[in-house]
Scaffold this motif. Structure first.
Motif, PDB file in Angstrom:
ATOM      1  N   MET A   1       0.844  -1.197   0.000  1.00  0.00           N
ATOM      2  CA  MET A   1       0.000   0.000   0.000  1.00  0.00           C
ATOM      3  C   MET A   1       0.880   1.248   0.000  1.00  0.00           C
ATOM      4  N   SER A   2       0.456   2.267  -0.707  1.00  0.00           N
ATOM      5  CA  SER A   2       1.190   3.513  -0.793  1.00  0.00           C
ATOM      6  C   SER A   2       1.172   4.249   0.539  1.00  0.00           C
ATOM      7  N   LYS A   3       2.262   4.974   0.803  1.00  0.00           N
ATOM      8  CA  LYS A   3       2.295   5.836   1.973  1.00  0.00           C
ATOM      9  C   LYS A   3       1.791   7.213   1.539  1.00  0.00           C
ATOM     10  N   VAL A   4       0.713   7.655   2.174  1.00  0.00           N
ATOM     11  CA  VAL A   4       0.099   8.934   1.831  1.00  0.00           C
ATOM     12  C   VAL A   4       0.178   9.844   3.054  1.00  0.00           C
ATOM     13  N   VAL A   5       0.697  11.069   2.841  1.00  0.00           N
ATOM     14  CA  VAL A   5       0.869  12.039   3.917  1.00  0.00           C
ATOM     15  C   VAL A   5       0.230  13.349   3.492  1.00  0.00           C
ATOM     16  N   LEU A   6      -0.546  13.957   4.392  1.00  0.00           N
ATOM     17  CA  LEU A   6      -1.093  15.290   4.148  1.00  0.00           C
ATOM     18  C   LEU A   6      -0.464  16.229   5.163  1.00  0.00           C
ATOM     19  N   MET A   7       0.346  17.178   4.659  1.00  0.00           N
ATOM     20  CA  MET A   7       0.984  18.166   5.521  1.00  0.00           C
ATOM     21  C   MET A   7       0.209  19.475   5.455  1.00  0.00           C
ATOM     22  N   ASP A   8      -0.137  19.981   6.621  1.00  0.00           N
ATOM     23  CA  ASP A   8      -0.888  21.225   6.753  1.00  0.00           C
ATOM     24  C   ASP A   8       0.070  22.297   7.252  1.00  0.00           C
ATOM     25  N   PHE A   9       0.540  23.156   6.336  1.00  0.00           N
ATOM     26  CA  PHE A   9       1.410  24.265   6.701  1.00  0.00           C
ATOM     27  C   PHE A   9       0.529  25.432   7.133  1.00  0.00           C
ATOM     28  N   PHE A  10       0.725  25.896   8.373  1.00  0.00           N
ATOM     29  CA  PHE A  10      -0.151  26.904   8.956  1.00  0.00           C
ATOM     30  C   PHE A  10       0.662  27.870   9.810  1.00  0.00           C
ATOM     31  N   ALA A  11      -0.020  28.900  10.316  1.00  0.00           N
ATOM     32  CA  ALA A  11       0.549  29.816  11.310  1.00  0.00           C
ATOM     33  C   ALA A  11      -0.542  30.115  12.333  1.00  0.00           C
ATOM     34  N   GLU A  12      -0.129  30.283  13.579  1.00  0.00           N
ATOM     35  CA  GLU A  12      -1.089  30.547  14.660  1.00  0.00           C
ATOM     36  C   GLU A  12      -1.924  31.810  14.405  1.00  0.00           C
ATOM     37  N   TRP A  13      -1.341  32.810  13.772  1.00  0.00           N
ATOM     38  CA  TRP A  13      -2.003  34.096  13.546  1.00  0.00           C
ATOM     39  C   TRP A  13      -2.909  34.106  12.307  1.00  0.00           C
ATOM     40  N   CYS A  14      -2.967  32.994  11.592  1.00  0.00           N
ATOM     41  CA  CYS A  14      -3.650  32.923  10.292  1.00  0.00           C
ATOM     42  C   CYS A  14      -5.127  32.544  10.452  1.00  0.00           C
ATOM     43  N   GLY A  15      -6.015  33.476  10.128  1.00  0.00           N
ATOM     44  CA  GLY A  15      -7.455  33.222  10.197  1.00  0.00           C
ATOM     45  C   GLY A  15      -7.917  32.093   9.273  1.00  0.00           C
ATOM     46  N   PRO A  16      -7.541  32.115   7.985  1.00  0.00           N
ATOM     47  CA  PRO A  16      -7.946  31.026   7.094  1.00  0.00           C
ATOM     48  C   PRO A  16      -7.441  29.659   7.560  1.00  0.00           C
ATOM     49  N   CYS A  17      -6.294  29.628   8.232  1.00  0.00           N
ATOM     50  CA  CYS A  17      -5.777  28.349   8.758  1.00  0.00           C
ATOM     51  C   CYS A  17      -6.749  27.771   9.779  1.00  0.00           C
ATOM     52  N   LYS A  18      -7.329  28.627  10.592  1.00  0.00           N
ATOM     53  CA  LYS A  18      -8.308  28.189  11.590  1.00  0.00           C
ATOM     54  C   LYS A  18      -9.575  27.647  10.900  1.00  0.00           C
ATOM     55  N   MET A  19      -9.899  28.193   9.729  1.00  0.00           N
ATOM     56  CA  MET A  19     -11.034  27.695   8.953  1.00  0.00           C
ATOM     57  C   MET A  19     -10.723  26.319   8.353  1.00  0.00           C
ATOM     58  N   GLN A  20      -9.450  26.067   8.065  1.00  0.00           N
ATOM     59  CA  GLN A  20      -9.035  24.788   7.471  1.00  0.00           C
ATOM     60  C   GLN A  20      -9.071  23.656   8.495  1.00  0.00           C
ATOM     61  N   ASP A  21      -8.830  23.976   9.768  1.00  0.00           N
ATOM     62  CA  ASP A  21      -8.726  22.950  10.822  1.00  0.00           C
ATOM     63  C   ASP A  21      -9.892  21.966  10.884  1.00  0.00           C
ATOM     64  N   PRO A  22     -11.167  22.430  10.927  1.00  0.00           N
ATOM     65  CA  PRO A  22     -12.255  21.452  11.008  1.00  0.00           C
ATOM     66  C   PRO A  22     -12.364  20.553   9.776  1.00  0.00           C
ATOM     67  N   ILE A  23     -11.929  21.044   8.632  1.00  0.00           N
ATOM     68  CA  ILE A  23     -11.949  20.239   7.402  1.00  0.00           C
ATOM     69  C   ILE A  23     -10.898  19.126   7.515  1.00  0.00           C
TER      70      ILE A  23
END
Length: 90
Positions: A1-23
């Motif tokens: 089976m393939s190794k699949v990794v999803l990396m989420d590059f974010f910053a604490e001060w980033c509003g859109p990053c907070k919107m991405q979290d629940p997704i």
């Protein structure tokens, strides 16, 4: 089976990053151990952010077997992520 990794590059001060979290949380529930999920704070992981040439947050990098499979800049919706994760797992 393939190794699949999803990396989420974010910053604490980033509003859109907070919107991405629940997704991302939704994807973790759907895919469980089939996908490795990593959160990368660009303010404390400069080298990794530079390696992947991160210029904006949020940026998601989907890797399959160590190679970039997909790259997303900005908030990415659940439907798109789910479809691409399924494709990467094939």
């Amino acid at each position: 089976m393939s190794k699949v990794v999803l990396m989420d590059f974010f910053a604490e001060w980033c509003g859109p990053c907070k919107m991405q979290d629940p997704i991302i949380d939704e994807m973790k529930k759907k895919f469980g151990d089939k996908v490795e999920f990593r959160k990368v704070d660009v303010d404390t992981n400069y080298d990794l952010a530079a390696k992947y040439t991160i210029h904006a947050v949020p940026t998601l990098i989907l890797e399959k077997d160590g190679a970039v499979f997909k790259r997303y800049v900005g908030v990415t919706n659940a439907k798109t992520l789910e479809a691409d994760l399924n494709a990467a797992l094939k």
